[in-house]
Design an enzyme around this catalytic site. Structure first.
Site, PDB file in Angstrom:
ATOM      1  N   ASP A  12     -28.683   9.355  12.606  1.00 40.18           N
ATOM      2  CA  ASP A  12     -28.997   7.363  13.156  1.00 40.18           C
ATOM      3  C   ASP A  12     -28.102   6.861  13.647  1.00 40.18           C
ATOM      4  O   ASP A  12     -28.118   5.652  13.612  1.00 40.18           O
ATOM      5  CB  ASP A  12     -30.243   6.975  12.163  1.00 40.18           C
ATOM      6  CG  ASP A  12     -31.387   7.839  12.280  1.00 40.18           C
ATOM      7  OD1 ASP A  12     -31.294   8.924  12.322  1.00 40.18           O
ATOM      8  OD2 ASP A  12     -32.325   6.825  11.753  1.00 40.18           O
ATOM      9  N   CYS A  28     -30.193  22.199   8.671  1.00 36.99           N
ATOM     10  CA  CYS A  28     -30.883  22.843   9.778  1.00 36.99           C
ATOM     11  C   CYS A  28     -32.468  22.866   9.249  1.00 36.99           C
ATOM     12  O   CYS A  28     -32.814  23.825   8.661  1.00 36.99           O
ATOM     13  CB  CYS A  28     -29.804  24.019  10.406  1.00 36.99           C
ATOM     14  SG  CYS A  28     -31.655  24.221  11.719  1.00 36.99           S
ATOM     15  N   ASN A  75     -23.805  11.521   7.561  1.00 37.40           N
ATOM     16  CA  ASN A  75     -24.768  11.617   8.845  1.00 37.40           C
ATOM     17  C   ASN A  75     -26.580  10.961   9.109  1.00 37.40           C
ATOM     18  O   ASN A  75     -27.113  10.822   8.049  1.00 37.40           O
ATOM     19  CB  ASN A  75     -24.530  13.001   9.226  1.00 37.40           C
ATOM     20  CG  ASN A  75     -25.506  13.556  10.592  1.00 37.40           C
ATOM     21  OD1 ASN A  75     -26.146  14.290   9.707  1.00 37.40           O
ATOM     22  ND2 ASN A  75     -25.322  13.321  11.687  1.00 37.40           N
ATOM     23  N   ARG A 100     -27.264  13.202  17.458  1.00 42.54           N
ATOM     24  CA  ARG A 100     -27.482  12.675  18.530  1.00 42.54           C
ATOM     25  C   ARG A 100     -27.061  11.596  19.270  1.00 42.54           C
ATOM     26  O   ARG A 100     -27.533  11.235  20.335  1.00 42.54           O
ATOM     27  CB  ARG A 100     -29.675  11.941  18.564  1.00 42.54           C
ATOM     28  CG  ARG A 100     -30.119  13.784  17.616  1.00 42.54           C
ATOM     29  CD  ARG A 100     -31.674  13.502  17.422  1.00 42.54           C
ATOM     30  NE  ARG A 100     -30.970  12.943  16.409  1.00 42.54           N
ATOM     31  CZ  ARG A 100     -32.189  12.160  15.470  1.00 42.54           C
ATOM     32  NH1 ARG A 100     -33.433  11.739  16.268  1.00 42.54           N
ATOM     33  NH2 ARG A 100     -32.108  11.869  14.672  1.00 42.54           N
ATOM     34  N   MET A 133     -24.123  20.519  16.494  1.00 40.63           N
ATOM     35  CA  MET A 133     -25.988  20.782  17.157  1.00 40.63           C
ATOM     36  C   MET A 133     -25.820  22.416  18.618  1.00 40.63           C
ATOM     37  O   MET A 133     -25.237  22.553  18.876  1.00 40.63           O
ATOM     38  CB  MET A 133     -26.210  19.554  18.111  1.00 40.63           C
ATOM     39  CG  MET A 133     -25.996  18.833  17.429  1.00 40.63           C
ATOM     40  SD  MET A 133     -26.156  16.817  18.557  1.00 40.63           S
ATOM     41  CE  MET A 133     -24.732  16.750  19.434  1.00 40.63           C
TER      42      MET A 133
END
Length: 352
Positions: A209, A107, A207, A232, A24
């Site tokens: 959630d 991205c 990947n 995240r 990230m």
């Protein structure tokens, strides 16, 4: 139910568990990678760097390429839209000590997609194949790939891209369960990831959630993926890696970190940021991390979190930021917010 299936391999590297830190930009710098690894991440991937070596002289790029002192395998992610340039970037990073090269085709940022890089590449499968073959052919270390399910809802071509990746010699594939036009909105879908896993023989990392041990277990069971990649969900919660690993191994949750550990982790993270970036830049970068930590602190409601973030963001030196963390955990939950805010003067420095 415990997990007894073989752990995933990337070339000669066998991962110690199934919880991977996603790359990230602005987050997975060397201090955060070290923290995530210490708290259980089976693999960490550095911030995306441009494939144009002519831009590596900037301070930002130099810091992103800094892997000094890190244990292996050291994974570097590169982004760009020119096959020859990506191949050269991979070769140069391998010379600088990278042990895994990851290619970014996931991205969704406009400034990346506008340069025909990141997830924009998914619109051109011929170029995808050219890039993959060029990069794999340029280095003797494993090359991995990160993609989305496609460019848009009408073009979910993740399965075809996965086949291209395997044919080109890609050693592992991470798939975010959204197409590019979704960016990070809505919910991730895992049907495409399951279809990809059933199609290819290389390791697949799911990947999107994944923010709890239970969600990780569900996604692995649903997709058949070899590991989960956390982005995240790790912001403000670096403990998630060991919690997922424990849950997958033992089928039950481990105890959450106590306050003493949380103080030590937050203070250690702050100190690492101040040391790595220097005080001026480190203090500013620390603000977003503490904001994420506060967002997940169940002791406070939204109003209290907002006041605490504003107080922390007003601090302009390393000592005061560390003092803020001490004060945050020195008081009981009912009094912590008011005591911390009251303990700061109006000009943003700690009261004597």
């Amino acid at each position: 139910m415990s997990d007894s299936s073989p752990l995933p391999r990337i070339g000669r590297h066998t991962l110690p568990n199934r919880a991977i830190l996603a790359p990230m930009v602005g987050v997975t710098d060397r201090p955060f990678r070290a923290l995530a690894r210490r708290l259980g991440a089976g693999l960490v991937v550095g911030e995306m760097v441009t494939s144009d070596p002519g831009l590596w002289h900037t301070r930002k790029s130099r810091l992103r390429l800094d892997h000094r002192g890190e244990p292996g395998p050291r994974a570097v992610q590169i982004a760009g839209g020119d096959a020859a340039m990506l191949a050269e970037a991979a070769r140069l990073n391998a010379e600088m000590g990278a042990e895994i090269i990851d290619i970014n085709m996931g991205c969704p940022a406009k400034k990346v997609c506008n340069k025909a890089a990141g997830s924009a590449l998914l619109r051109d499968e011929a170029l995808v194949a050219e890039i993959l073959e060029a990069v794999v052919g340029a280095v003797d270390i494993p090359v991995t790939l990160k993609i989305r399910t496609g460019w848009c809802a009408d073009s979910n071509n993740g399965v075809r891209v996965a086949r291209l990746a395997e044919s080109a010699g890609i050693r592992a594939l991470a798939v975010h369960g959204r197409h590019r036009q979704q960016r990070y909105s809505g919910e991730a879908e895992y049907d495409t990831i399951a279809a990809i896993k059933s199609t290819v023989g290389i390791p697949v990392f799911a990947n999107g959630d994944i923010d709890s041990p239970e969600k990780a277990r569900h996604v692995l069971d649903y997709t058949g993926a070899d590991a989960v990649m956390i982005g995240r969900g790790a912001q403000g919660n670096p403990w998630i890696f060991r919690e997922i690993d424990h849950y997958l191994r033992h089928g039950r949750r481990m105890a959450p970190p106590d306050d003493a550990e949380r103080v030590a982790v937050l203070r250690g993270h702050l100190s690492a940021l101040h040391d790595f970036y220097g005080e001026h830049m480190g203090v500013r970068i620390a603000r977003k991390h503490i904001g994420w930590y506060l967002a997940g602190d169940a002791r406070f409601d939204d109003t209290a979190r907002k006041r605490l973030r504003a107080t922390f963001n007003g601090l302009d030196n390393a000592n005061d930021q560390c003092r803020f963390i001490d004060e945050l955990f020195r008081h009981g939950p009912a009094d912590a917010m008011s005591e911390v805010v009251r303990g700061m003067t109006s000009d943003g420095t700690c009261a004597a």
